[in-house]
Design a protein around this motif. Sequence first.
Motif, PDB file in Angstrom:
ATOM      1  N   GLU A  54      39.816  56.125  76.866  1.00 43.61           N
ATOM      2  CA  GLU A  54      40.776  55.187  76.115  1.00 43.61           C
ATOM      3  C   GLU A  54      40.160  53.715  75.816  1.00 43.61           C
ATOM      4  O   GLU A  54      40.495  53.142  75.024  1.00 43.61           O
ATOM      5  CB  GLU A  54      42.053  55.166  76.755  1.00 43.61           C
ATOM      6  N   LYS A  55      39.380  53.433  76.787  1.00 47.85           N
ATOM      7  CA  LYS A  55      38.771  51.926  76.765  1.00 47.85           C
ATOM      8  C   LYS A  55      37.189  51.988  75.956  1.00 47.85           C
ATOM      9  O   LYS A  55      36.759  51.026  75.704  1.00 47.85           O
ATOM     10  CB  LYS A  55      38.933  51.232  77.898  1.00 47.85           C
ATOM     11  N   ASN A  56      36.520  53.216  76.068  1.00 45.89           N
ATOM     12  CA  ASN A  56      35.250  53.127  75.589  1.00 45.89           C
ATOM     13  C   ASN A  56      35.108  54.147  74.345  1.00 45.89           C
ATOM     14  O   ASN A  56      35.850  54.955  74.049  1.00 45.89           O
ATOM     15  CB  ASN A  56      34.259  53.829  76.655  1.00 45.89           C
ATOM     16  N   ASN A  57      34.327  53.607  73.508  1.00 48.90           N
ATOM     17  CA  ASN A  57      33.996  54.019  72.267  1.00 48.90           C
ATOM     18  C   ASN A  57      32.558  55.129  72.553  1.00 48.90           C
ATOM     19  O   ASN A  57      31.523  54.990  72.311  1.00 48.90           O
ATOM     20  CB  ASN A  57      33.547  53.175  71.111  1.00 48.90           C
ATOM     21  N   TYR A  58      32.891  56.380  72.765  1.00 44.25           N
ATOM     22  CA  TYR A  58      32.038  57.417  72.992  1.00 44.25           C
ATOM     23  C   TYR A  58      31.555  57.966  71.712  1.00 44.25           C
ATOM     24  O   TYR A  58      32.423  58.373  70.633  1.00 44.25           O
ATOM     25  CB  TYR A  58      32.271  58.431  73.950  1.00 44.25           C
ATOM     26  N   GLU A  59      30.051  58.268  71.636  1.00 39.57           N
ATOM     27  CA  GLU A  59      29.720  58.772  70.352  1.00 39.57           C
ATOM     28  C   GLU A  59      29.944  60.259  70.278  1.00 39.57           C
ATOM     29  O   GLU A  59      29.741  60.960  71.350  1.00 39.57           O
ATOM     30  CB  GLU A  59      28.151  58.582  70.385  1.00 39.57           C
ATOM     31  N   ASN A  60      30.354  60.657  69.233  1.00 41.73           N
ATOM     32  CA  ASN A  60      30.595  62.195  68.863  1.00 41.73           C
ATOM     33  C   ASN A  60      29.185  62.554  68.186  1.00 41.73           C
ATOM     34  O   ASN A  60      29.045  62.424  67.147  1.00 41.73           O
ATOM     35  CB  ASN A  60      31.578  62.545  68.156  1.00 41.73           C
ATOM     36  N   LEU A  61      28.377  63.293  68.906  1.00 42.56           N
ATOM     37  CA  LEU A  61      27.072  63.976  68.252  1.00 42.56           C
ATOM     38  C   LEU A  61      27.523  65.489  67.883  1.00 42.56           C
ATOM     39  O   LEU A  61      27.879  66.275  68.651  1.00 42.56           O
ATOM     40  CB  LEU A  61      25.955  64.084  69.272  1.00 42.56           C
ATOM     41  N   SER A  62      27.390  65.566  66.666  1.00 35.59           N
ATOM     42  CA  SER A  62      27.471  67.011  65.910  1.00 35.59           C
ATOM     43  C   SER A  62      26.594  67.857  65.718  1.00 35.59           C
ATOM     44  O   SER A  62      26.610  68.918  65.596  1.00 35.59           O
ATOM     45  CB  SER A  62      28.806  66.789  64.790  1.00 35.59           C
ATOM     46  N   LEU A  63      25.478  67.179  65.296  1.00 33.45           N
ATOM     47  CA  LEU A  63      24.169  67.792  64.951  1.00 33.45           C
ATOM     48  C   LEU A  63      22.936  67.511  65.964  1.00 33.45           C
ATOM     49  O   LEU A  63      22.837  66.358  66.062  1.00 33.45           O
ATOM     50  CB  LEU A  63      23.808  67.584  63.556  1.00 33.45           C
ATOM     51  N   ILE A  64      22.660  68.334  66.678  1.00 31.06           N
ATOM     52  CA  ILE A  64      21.708  68.283  67.992  1.00 31.06           C
ATOM     53  C   ILE A  64      20.363  68.511  67.275  1.00 31.06           C
ATOM     54  O   ILE A  64      20.007  69.354  66.503  1.00 31.06           O
ATOM     55  CB  ILE A  64      21.955  69.244  68.987  1.00 31.06           C
ATOM     56  N   ASN A  65      19.430  67.425  67.655  1.00 32.68           N
ATOM     57  CA  ASN A  65      17.893  67.642  67.227  1.00 32.68           C
ATOM     58  C   ASN A  65      17.102  67.446  68.426  1.00 32.68           C
ATOM     59  O   ASN A  65      17.827  67.514  69.695  1.00 32.68           O
ATOM     60  CB  ASN A  65      17.669  66.167  66.319  1.00 32.68           C
ATOM     61  N   GLU A  66      15.783  67.428  68.320  1.00 30.56           N
ATOM     62  CA  GLU A  66      14.953  67.384  69.387  1.00 30.56           C
ATOM     63  C   GLU A  66      15.226  66.129  70.186  1.00 30.56           C
ATOM     64  O   GLU A  66      14.985  65.962  71.645  1.00 30.56           O
ATOM     65  CB  GLU A  66      13.405  67.690  69.060  1.00 30.56           C
ATOM     66  N   SER A  67      15.394  64.974  69.519  1.00 33.01           N
ATOM     67  CA  SER A  67      15.692  63.654  70.236  1.00 33.01           C
ATOM     68  C   SER A  67      16.886  63.180  69.860  1.00 33.01           C
ATOM     69  O   SER A  67      17.161  62.893  68.592  1.00 33.01           O
ATOM     70  CB  SER A  67      14.341  62.619  69.624  1.00 33.01           C
ATOM     71  N   ASN A  68      17.885  62.818  70.608  1.00 29.98           N
ATOM     72  CA  ASN A  68      19.034  62.311  70.574  1.00 29.98           C
ATOM     73  C   ASN A  68      19.539  61.206  71.335  1.00 29.98           C
ATOM     74  O   ASN A  68      19.419  61.225  72.455  1.00 29.98           O
ATOM     75  CB  ASN A  68      20.069  63.512  70.896  1.00 29.98           C
ATOM     76  N   PHE A  69      19.365  59.980  70.585  1.00 31.29           N
ATOM     77  CA  PHE A  69      19.396  58.920  71.171  1.00 31.29           C
ATOM     78  C   PHE A  69      20.472  58.125  70.634  1.00 31.29           C
ATOM     79  O   PHE A  69      20.811  58.073  69.432  1.00 31.29           O
ATOM     80  CB  PHE A  69      18.263  57.849  70.992  1.00 31.29           C
ATOM     81  N   SER A  70      21.440  57.275  71.255  1.00 29.86           N
ATOM     82  CA  SER A  70      22.326  56.489  71.075  1.00 29.86           C
ATOM     83  C   SER A  70      22.685  55.243  71.935  1.00 29.86           C
ATOM     84  O   SER A  70      22.418  55.679  72.905  1.00 29.86           O
ATOM     85  CB  SER A  70      23.610  57.362  71.029  1.00 29.86           C
ATOM     86  N   SER A  71      22.885  54.183  71.409  1.00 34.03           N
ATOM     87  CA  SER A  71      23.407  52.873  72.145  1.00 34.03           C
ATOM     88  C   SER A  71      24.759  53.040  72.866  1.00 34.03           C
ATOM     89  O   SER A  71      25.002  52.479  73.947  1.00 34.03           O
ATOM     90  CB  SER A  71      23.341  51.852  71.349  1.00 34.03           C
ATOM     91  N   ASN A  72      25.686  53.712  72.207  1.00 30.15           N
ATOM     92  CA  ASN A  72      26.959  54.167  72.743  1.00 30.15           C
ATOM     93  C   ASN A  72      26.668  55.341  73.614  1.00 30.15           C
ATOM     94  O   ASN A  72      26.105  56.528  73.004  1.00 30.15           O
ATOM     95  CB  ASN A  72      27.954  54.366  71.832  1.00 30.15           C
ATOM     96  N   PRO A  73      27.423  55.638  74.704  1.00 32.66           N
ATOM     97  CA  PRO A  73      27.286  56.923  75.626  1.00 32.66           C
ATOM     98  C   PRO A  73      27.890  58.275  74.599  1.00 32.66           C
ATOM     99  O   PRO A  73      29.024  57.866  73.874  1.00 32.66           O
ATOM    100  CB  PRO A  73      28.071  56.594  76.551  1.00 32.66           C
ATOM    101  N   TYR A  74      27.251  59.353  74.670  1.00 33.88           N
ATOM    102  CA  TYR A  74      27.669  60.236  74.105  1.00 33.88           C
ATOM    103  C   TYR A  74      28.936  61.128  74.770  1.00 33.88           C
ATOM    104  O   TYR A  74      28.831  60.910  76.137  1.00 33.88           O
ATOM    105  CB  TYR A  74      26.468  61.569  74.013  1.00 33.88           C
ATOM    106  N   CYS A  75      29.882  61.524  73.919  1.00 37.56           N
ATOM    107  CA  CYS A  75      31.076  62.181  74.919  1.00 37.56           C
ATOM    108  C   CYS A  75      30.592  63.507  75.105  1.00 37.56           C
ATOM    109  O   CYS A  75      29.814  64.372  74.663  1.00 37.56           O
ATOM    110  CB  CYS A  75      32.017  62.373  73.613  1.00 37.56           C
ATOM    111  N   PRO A  76      30.534  63.775  76.547  1.00 29.95           N
ATOM    112  CA  PRO A  76      30.053  64.964  77.081  1.00 29.95           C
ATOM    113  C   PRO A  76      30.822  66.354  76.886  1.00 29.95           C
ATOM    114  O   PRO A  76      30.047  67.326  76.640  1.00 29.95           O
ATOM    115  CB  PRO A  76      30.112  64.817  78.638  1.00 29.95           C
TER     116      PRO A  76
END
Length: 116
Positions: A54-76
């Motif tokens: 509710e208080k964090n903006n988690y990143e939703n990764l829909s297409l997975i590549n060999e390298s997946n980097f984000s400044s926001n944490p990914y939603c597990p």
Amino acid sequence: MKSLSEIETTSKRAGRAIGFSWGICEEIGKSIRLLEMFGLPGIKHLNHYFHDKEKNNYENLSLINESNFSSNPYCPIILGIGFLDQLKTVEDYEKIYFSNIAYPVIFLSFLSRSSE
């Protein structure tokens, strides 16, 4: 102590209560059940994740590549479902890198299910 069936059902209902679709909730239930079956604190991590969601903006990764980097944490959960959905594609990669996954224990259950 709750049975594994109760853990799965409660996890599904909790996921629905915070706004996930029923299909995603089915995956949440299976994954948390698996964690608890192996003695890992799945319910505890899911509860913390739901409170933080509710208080964090988690990143939703829909297409997975060999390298997946984000400044926001990914939603597990979304990351895990995406991983399961793209197994045929990602099995061609020699290595896959993820950075900054929120609650990696939850994501671990999806990885475990991919080997079934």
